[in-house]
Motif scaffolding. Structure first.
Motif, PDB file in Angstrom:
ATOM      1  N   LYS A 125       0.834  -1.210   0.000  1.00 59.00           N
ATOM      2  CA  LYS A 125       0.000   0.000   0.000  1.00 59.00           C
ATOM      3  C   LYS A 125       0.866   1.255   0.000  1.00 59.00           C
ATOM      4  O   LYS A 125       0.540   2.251  -0.659  1.00 59.00           O
ATOM      5  N   ALA A 126       1.969   1.196   0.731  1.00 65.09           N
ATOM      6  CA  ALA A 126       2.875   2.341   0.783  1.00 65.09           C
ATOM      7  C   ALA A 126       3.503   2.583  -0.592  1.00 65.09           C
ATOM      8  O   ALA A 126       3.610   3.724  -1.050  1.00 65.09           O
ATOM      9  N   ASP A 127       3.887   1.500  -1.260  1.00 62.49           N
ATOM     10  CA  ASP A 127       4.477   1.611  -2.598  1.00 62.49           C
ATOM     11  C   ASP A 127       3.474   2.175  -3.601  1.00 62.49           C
ATOM     12  O   ASP A 127       3.817   2.991  -4.464  1.00 62.49           O
ATOM     13  N   ALA A 154      11.517  -4.842  -8.117  1.00 63.15           N
ATOM     14  CA  ALA A 154      11.386  -4.965  -6.663  1.00 63.15           C
ATOM     15  C   ALA A 154       9.920  -5.130  -6.252  1.00 63.15           C
ATOM     16  O   ALA A 154       9.589  -5.910  -5.355  1.00 63.15           O
ATOM     17  N   GLN A 155       9.026  -4.403  -6.926  1.00 68.12           N
ATOM     18  CA  GLN A 155       7.595  -4.505  -6.601  1.00 68.12           C
ATOM     19  C   GLN A 155       7.027  -5.858  -7.014  1.00 68.12           C
ATOM     20  O   GLN A 155       6.181  -6.419  -6.316  1.00 68.12           O
ATOM     21  N   ARG A 156       7.497  -6.348  -8.145  1.00 63.69           N
ATOM     22  CA  ARG A 156       7.036  -7.674  -8.580  1.00 63.69           C
ATOM     23  C   ARG A 156       7.481  -8.751  -7.588  1.00 63.69           C
ATOM     24  O   ARG A 156       6.717  -9.653  -7.255  1.00 63.69           O
ATOM     25  N   LEU A 157       8.700  -8.617  -7.121  1.00 65.80           N
ATOM     26  CA  LEU A 157       9.206  -9.564  -6.130  1.00 65.80           C
ATOM     27  C   LEU A 157       8.426  -9.446  -4.823  1.00 65.80           C
ATOM     28  O   LEU A 157       8.151 -10.449  -4.152  1.00 65.80           O
ATOM     29  N   ALA A 158       8.035  -8.222  -4.484  1.00 66.58           N
ATOM     30  CA  ALA A 158       7.247  -8.006  -3.263  1.00 66.58           C
ATOM     31  C   ALA A 158       5.874  -8.648  -3.385  1.00 66.58           C
ATOM     32  O   ALA A 158       5.366  -9.245  -2.424  1.00 66.58           O
ATOM     33  N   ASP A 159       5.269  -8.550  -4.568  1.00 64.39           N
ATOM     34  CA  ASP A 159       3.967  -9.171  -4.803  1.00 64.39           C
ATOM     35  C   ASP A 159       4.065 -10.691  -4.714  1.00 64.39           C
ATOM     36  O   ASP A 159       3.181 -11.355  -4.170  1.00 64.39           O
ATOM     37  N   GLU A 160       5.142 -11.228  -5.262  1.00 67.48           N
ATOM     38  CA  GLU A 160       5.355 -12.671  -5.209  1.00 67.48           C
ATOM     39  C   GLU A 160       5.562 -13.131  -3.764  1.00 67.48           C
ATOM     40  O   GLU A 160       5.061 -14.187  -3.360  1.00 67.48           O
ATOM     41  N   ALA A 161       6.286 -12.320  -3.002  1.00 64.89           N
ATOM     42  CA  ALA A 161       6.519 -12.653  -1.593  1.00 64.89           C
ATOM     43  C   ALA A 161       5.209 -12.659  -0.821  1.00 64.89           C
ATOM     44  O   ALA A 161       4.973 -13.522   0.041  1.00 64.89           O
TER      45      ALA A 161
END
Length: 208
Positions: free
Chosen positions: A65-67, A85-92
């Motif tokens: 949400k912050a991103d 980095a955002q794609r990796l965050a979504d996967e995480a």
């Protein structure tokens, strides 16, 4: 993990107990008690896993949400602003969600199996465990109706109400799971993972 080892040990003891006739009443009782102890040993491990994964999910959602807020401030569309980095965050986040629901499913299964270690259908401990399992399975189903974990939880809720003696409702729940299987006129075939699920549901239907 130790939780899985204890749980599988409890299941093995429970199956052995349920396979005995009334002639082995004392042995059956002892096995049931041993199964209950083993199953309860797995509970703290699964409960801790649920807690840890829930915290991870909460933190990852907060970060996403912050991103998104930062991207909005820059007047960029989130879709275009997605970085590696955002794609990796979504996967995480997706993996953390899967682990969270899996841990919750295992915890619900502890209650379901513990309930089966009580011979008396009206035993308060058995009734309480079945109610807890039913709620936990239904919560997973409601949030994951299109996914295997949700369908499997719905099937297990059918097992719970079967144990409660409500065969009509159990059959209804099984049918709801099978409604997700491809029809004969559909050329699509379920994946092996779903095939095993639907086959298991069909088997439980035959037991009613």
């Amino acid at each position: 993990t130790y939780g899985d080892l204890a749980f599988r040990g409890g299941q093995s003891l429970l199956r052995a107990a349920l396979g005995l006739s009334d002639k082995d009443k004392e042995k059956k009782k002892t096995l049931m008690q041993d199964a209950r102890v083993a199953l309860e040993d797995s509970r703290p491990k699964y409960a801790k896993a649920v807690e840890l994964y829930a915290a991870s999910v909460t933190e990852l959602v907060k970060q996403r949400k912050a991103d998104q807020a930062v991207a909005a401030e820059k007047k960029q569309k989130v879709k275009k602003a997605r970085t590696r980095a955002q794609r990796l965050a979504d996967e995480a986040l997706e993996l953390a969600m899967e682990d969270w629901y899996d841990a919750r499913f295992k915890l619900a299964s502890v209650d379901y199996n513990v309930a089966r270690t009580f011979a008396d259908p009206k035993d308060p401990a058995r009734v309480k465990a079945l109610l807890a399992a039913a709620k936990a399975y239904d919560d997973i189903w409601q949030a994951n109706r299109a996914f295997r974990i949700g369908l499997y939880a719905h099937m297990m809720n059918g097992r719970v109400v079967d144990e409660q003696g409500n065969l009509d409702l159990a059959l209804e729940l099984y049918e709801e799971v099978l409604a997700n299987a491809p029809s004969d006129k559909n050329d699509d075939r379920p994946t092996p993972v779903f095939e095993s699920l639907f086959a298991e549901v069909e088997y439980y239907k035959l037991l009613i």
